[in-house]
Scaffold this motif. Structure first.
Motif, PDB file in Angstrom:
ATOM      1  N   ASP A 141      39.717  32.341  22.608  1.00  0.00           N
ATOM      2  CA  ASP A 141      41.034  32.507  23.211  1.00  0.00           C
ATOM      3  C   ASP A 141      41.303  33.973  23.534  1.00  0.00           C
ATOM      4  OD1 ASP A 141      41.632  29.832  23.025  1.00  0.00           O
ATOM      5  OD2 ASP A 141      42.753  30.025  21.150  1.00  0.00           O
ATOM      6  N   LEU A 142      41.853  34.211  24.729  1.00  0.00           N
ATOM      7  CA  LEU A 142      42.382  35.521  25.081  1.00  0.00           C
ATOM      8  C   LEU A 142      43.873  35.496  24.794  1.00  0.00           C
ATOM      9  CD1 LEU A 142      41.958  38.328  26.410  1.00  0.00           C
ATOM     10  CD2 LEU A 142      42.480  37.235  28.605  1.00  0.00           C
ATOM     11  N   VAL A 143      44.344  36.430  23.972  1.00  0.00           N
ATOM     12  CA  VAL A 143      45.714  36.417  23.464  1.00  0.00           C
ATOM     13  C   VAL A 143      46.387  37.753  23.779  1.00  0.00           C
ATOM     14  CG1 VAL A 143      47.132  36.341  21.367  1.00  0.00           C
ATOM     15  CG2 VAL A 143      45.196  34.774  21.633  1.00  0.00           C
ATOM     16  N   ALA A 144      47.687  37.703  24.058  1.00  0.00           N
ATOM     17  CA  ALA A 144      48.491  38.915  24.235  1.00  0.00           C
ATOM     18  C   ALA A 144      49.623  38.908  23.216  1.00  0.00           C
ATOM     19  CB  ALA A 144      49.047  38.996  25.641  1.00  0.00           C
ATOM     20  N   MET A 145      50.024  40.113  22.782  1.00  0.00           N
ATOM     21  CA  MET A 145      51.174  40.270  21.899  1.00  0.00           C
ATOM     22  C   MET A 145      52.018  41.434  22.390  1.00  0.00           C
ATOM     23  SD  MET A 145      49.624  39.737  18.019  1.00  0.00           S
ATOM     24  CE  MET A 145      51.252  39.471  17.283  1.00  0.00           C
ATOM     25  N   ASP A 146      53.325  41.366  22.110  1.00  0.00           N
ATOM     26  CA  ASP A 146      54.200  42.506  22.359  1.00  0.00           C
ATOM     27  C   ASP A 146      53.989  43.539  21.259  1.00  0.00           C
ATOM     28  OD1 ASP A 146      55.210  41.181  24.545  1.00  0.00           O
ATOM     29  OD2 ASP A 146      56.999  40.455  23.493  1.00  0.00           O
ATOM     30  N   PHE A 147      54.219  44.804  21.610  1.00  0.00           N
ATOM     31  CA  PHE A 147      54.093  45.885  20.630  1.00  0.00           C
ATOM     32  C   PHE A 147      55.248  46.854  20.819  1.00  0.00           C
ATOM     33  CE2 PHE A 147      52.468  50.179  19.530  1.00  0.00           C
ATOM     34  CZ  PHE A 147      52.273  49.979  18.169  1.00  0.00           C
ATOM     35  N   ASP A 148      55.904  47.193  19.721  1.00  0.00           N
ATOM     36  CA  ASP A 148      57.000  48.159  19.741  1.00  0.00           C
ATOM     37  C   ASP A 148      56.457  49.507  19.282  1.00  0.00           C
ATOM     38  OD1 ASP A 148      59.214  49.782  19.270  1.00  0.00           O
ATOM     39  OD2 ASP A 148      60.472  48.120  18.617  1.00  0.00           O
ATOM     40  N   PRO A 149      56.294  50.480  20.185  1.00  0.00           N
ATOM     41  CA  PRO A 149      55.723  51.765  19.786  1.00  0.00           C
ATOM     42  C   PRO A 149      56.554  52.513  18.747  1.00  0.00           C
ATOM     43  CG  PRO A 149      55.676  51.508  22.180  1.00  0.00           C
ATOM     44  CD  PRO A 149      56.534  50.403  21.634  1.00  0.00           C
TER      45      PRO A 149
END
Length: 750
Positions: free
Chosen positions: A490-498
């Motif tokens: 699976d190719l997965v994306a996540m949000d990231f808060d710098p």
């Protein structure tokens, strides 16, 4: 910094009609193309039609310049460079001429002095404006058109003497042929007959070329009519540019060898592409054989509005820079591995990491680079250690990382953070334990809520250019949000808060359809709206992500909003009709469209496009034709039979439509070592220039703004020009027709 042609301010119809706008009344047109920064540049151009006036026939727009009348107006010049230096044109202005300043909007056409004397350079065609300014404001203008009609017979003496690391002209071949006799000229000028054997091998039709790239090496198949004695190369971009070059067999071409490739002079290619910027450049090649003409072979290229600004970092085995393997090459000498870089437009690479050593301790390969070009991390060939290289300060090497922690890490745009890859991609254990977020200056673990609650093992992560998203292949972990880890499929994306270093909102972008397929080597588009990735096919060994020993791969992209994934068919080598256009040949080159790996996209747009680099084992015309897997110098003599394992580049449309292919055919990146086995490219920006430093556009500058050739703080109460920093599209000057992409105003080519 490298200097090139003067910066072109290409002015489209709408910009001509609004030349008095405060946003367009200032210009960097007096500066040079000086190794620009690369964050979304289109060369300072304010439009998208390559300097054309907006009329198909080359006509002029009628402009009301008020009481400031410039004469003569309009002006149309036709220049034949072979007829000698063109005559200048004297302009004058009516009204109170005290304190006026003269300027040429399209400085590629020539030069205008402060007395209004315009001198065409005789090389570049197009349209522009002669402008009069008072107090920095345009108060009068006159359209000017320059048409180039050039003829050349034979290359310049000495052009065929120095091959260099990247081959003649950075692209290989035997250099230029000499002048053609009058009788052969007559043959080449006569009507040509078709020859079933003639076909172009490289470049590919409909390729998008940027400005300021070294010219390609034209390559074709042998003529069935017999040996080729001479050729005619016709470049045209109506109505502003026309060139015909006649060349005999190159002197360096061995007797009895087919005449099947020839370069184009650098100055001619630069003039042709500048003249055609934002439009198309047509190419026709006719050959003479046995007293008859055959052809022409025809192609058409799209020319972007700007150079590409940035640096490509890649690993190279059998590089001439170092020798650090303890085993010999097949020819008996030592060879080496290192990480090199090519500034886009250069004719040779530079050594970044690696050194000559008695054993493999000096080898530095398997690397990651931050998007803004601040940091590179590189593994040691003889063990699991990883070094950090400060790319802004002389590539200084440090080793702050614990063993087995940050190999193949995904770096944040500024290189301060690293998301660790937790799968082993080499024959030594470069990564131990679960995935973590690291401080890339100290090597310390950074607390990252939400990461390990979802994933404990991820493969080849990447950050988006805005630093707010990550993507990776998911191998193991608790999972969630309807996603179950399944061994990297699976190719997965996540949000990231710098700010808080928090990961959240995992989404599945794509699932490999077969057990022998996996996504890998992903890279975000400049606006962070999509991801390109490698769809890997299992090869002859058990390595699930290998690019050697028969492994097959093609490049895809997926839209983040709709999760729609499709192949980048034009890059891979299949045209819009699904038919293969990449050449086929012996040595296992029957399906080169499945020999594409490791994509990386520049974090900004340039010249109206995004730009992707990748490794391919495809044929490079008739220069590199070895078996795709013949890249190891211990088993293959890459000095004489060049490996096809090379770095390529392709344009990607900035305005994408889910489910459609936004890519264009690829081109070979000039300057690579022809003998080298090159792979794992990263496309990063050059380190930015500080305040008051020399610049071409805002992309060069740490502030994001370039005015009058110098980096400056953000100007107050002014809109952002093309290639200057923005937050939203409303920040961009309305007459530029640009939108905010990746934090910079970029022209969108449709």
């Amino acid at each position: 910094m490298r200097t090139h042609f003067p910066l072109v301010l290409l002015v489209p119809a709408l910009a001509l009609a609004t030349a008095g706008c405060s946003c367009s009344s200032e210009s960097a047109s007096d500066t040079d193309h000086a190794a620009p920064r690369g964050r979304g540049t289109d060369g300072g151009r304010s439009g998208t039609d390559g300097g054309r006036s907006g009329t198909d026939g080359g006509g002029f727009l009628n402009l009301d310049a008020g009481s400031w009348r410039i004469s003569p107006s309009p002006v149309a010049l036709t220049v034949n460079p072979s007829a000698g230096k063109p005559d200048p044109v004297q302009f004058s202005v009516s009204g109170n001429a005290t304190g006026v300043t003269w300027r040429l909007s399209n400085s590629a056409l020539g030069y205008i002095d402060q007395n209004g004397l315009f001198t065409p350079n005789g090389a570049v065609g197009g349209v522009g404006e002669v402008q009069v300014l008072v107090g920095g404001k345009v108060v009068g203008s006159a359209p000017i058109q320059v048409v180039i009609a050039a003829v050349q017979n034979g290359g310049t003496p000495g052009d065929s003497t120095d091959a260099g690391a990247g081959g003649l002209g950075g692209v290989g071949g035997e250099g230029f042929g000499g002048a053609v006799s009058d009788d052969v000229l007559a043959v080449l000028k006569a009507a040509a007959s078709a020859d079933a054997g003639l076909a172009m091998l490289y470049p590919y039709d409909q390729t998008v070329f940027p400005l300021d790239l070294l010219p390609p090496l034209f390559q074709w198949t042998p003529a069935k009519a017999g040996p080729i004695d001479a050729i005619a190369i016709h470049l045209s971009s109506p109505p502003y540019f026309d060139y015909v070059g006649y060349f005999g067999r190159p002197a360096a071409l061995a007797a009895g060898t087919d005449f099947v490739r020839h370069p184009i002079p650098r100055d001619v290619w630069r003039a042709a592409t500048l003249s055609a910027a934002g439009s198309t450049l047509a190419v026709e090649i006719t050959v003479a054989s046995g007293g008859k003409a055959y052809g022409p072979m025809k192609q058409s290229y799209k020319i972007a509005l700007a150079p590409i600004n940035g640096i490509i970092y890649y690993q190279a085995y059998n590089t001439a820079f170092v020798q650090n393997f303890d085993s010999n090459a097949i020819w008996g000498g030592r060879f080496g591995g290192a990480t090199l870089s090519i500034q886009v437009g250069a004719d040779a690479p530079k050594l970044v990491a690696g050194k000559t050593s008695a054993d493999r301790s000096g080898c530095r390969v398997c690397h990651s680079v931050s998007a803004y070009g601040d940091r590179m991390v590189v593994q040691h060939e003889n063990g699991p250690d990883t070094s950090s290289y400060d790319l802004k300060n002389g590539n200084t090497e440090t080793t702050p990382y614990a063993t087995g922690t940050v190999g193949w890490a995904g770096l944040s745009p500024d290189g301060t953070l690293g998301l660790a890859n937790s799968i082993d991609l080499t024959n030594f254990d470069s990564n131990d334990g679960d995935t973590k977020l690291y401080d890339m200056t100290t090597g310390a673990v950074v607390p990252s809520p939400g990461l390990n609650e979802f994933a404990t093992q991820i493969g080849l992560p990447s950050f988006s250019p805005d630093g707010k998203h990550v993507a990776f292949s998911l191998w193991a972990g608790p999972g969630g949000a309807g996603i179950t880890p399944n061994d990297g499929h699976d190719l997965v994306a996540m949000d990231f808060d710098p700010a808080t270093k928090t990961f959240s909102h995992p989404v599945k972008l794509w699932t490999a359809p077969g057990a022998d397929q996996r996504p890998a080597f992903n890279s975000f588009l400049p606006d962070s709206s999509g991801v390109v990735f490698q769809r890997h096919f299992k090869g002859d060994n058990d390595d699930p992500l290998a690019s050697w020993y028969g492994a097959r791969s093609e490049l895809w992209w997926v839209d983040l909003a709709t999760k729609t994934a499709v192949p980048l068919a034009n890059v891979n080598g299949l045209g819009p009709d699904g038919r293969r256009y990449v050449p086929t040949g012996p040595n296992d080159h029957g399906t080169d469209e499945t020999l594409n790996y490791e994509p990386s996209i520049s974090p900004v747009g340039s010249g109206g496009y995004a730009w992707m680099v990748f490794m391919s084992r495809r044929l490079y015309g008739n220069v590199a034709t070895s078996d795709p897997w013949a890249s190891d110098p211990r088993t293959h003599d890459t000095r004489v039979d060049y490996t096809t394992k090379k770095i390529w580049m392709a344009a990607i449309d900035l305005q994408t439509t889910p489910g459609k292919d936004p890519s264009h055919p690829a081109f070979y990146i000039p300057g690579q070592e022809l003998q080298g086995s090159n792979s794992r490219p990263f496309f990063s920006l050059s380190p930015c220039v500080t305040d008051r430093g020399t610049c071409t556009t805002g992309i060069d500058c740490c502030t994001g703004f370039c005015r009058d050739g110098l980096c400056v703080p953000p100007p107050a109460d002014q809109c952002s020009r093309v290639d200057e920093k923005c937050t939203t599209t409303s920040d961009c000057c309305a007459d530029s027709h640009a939108r905010c992409v990746g934090g910079f105003c970029s022209v969108i080519v449709r």
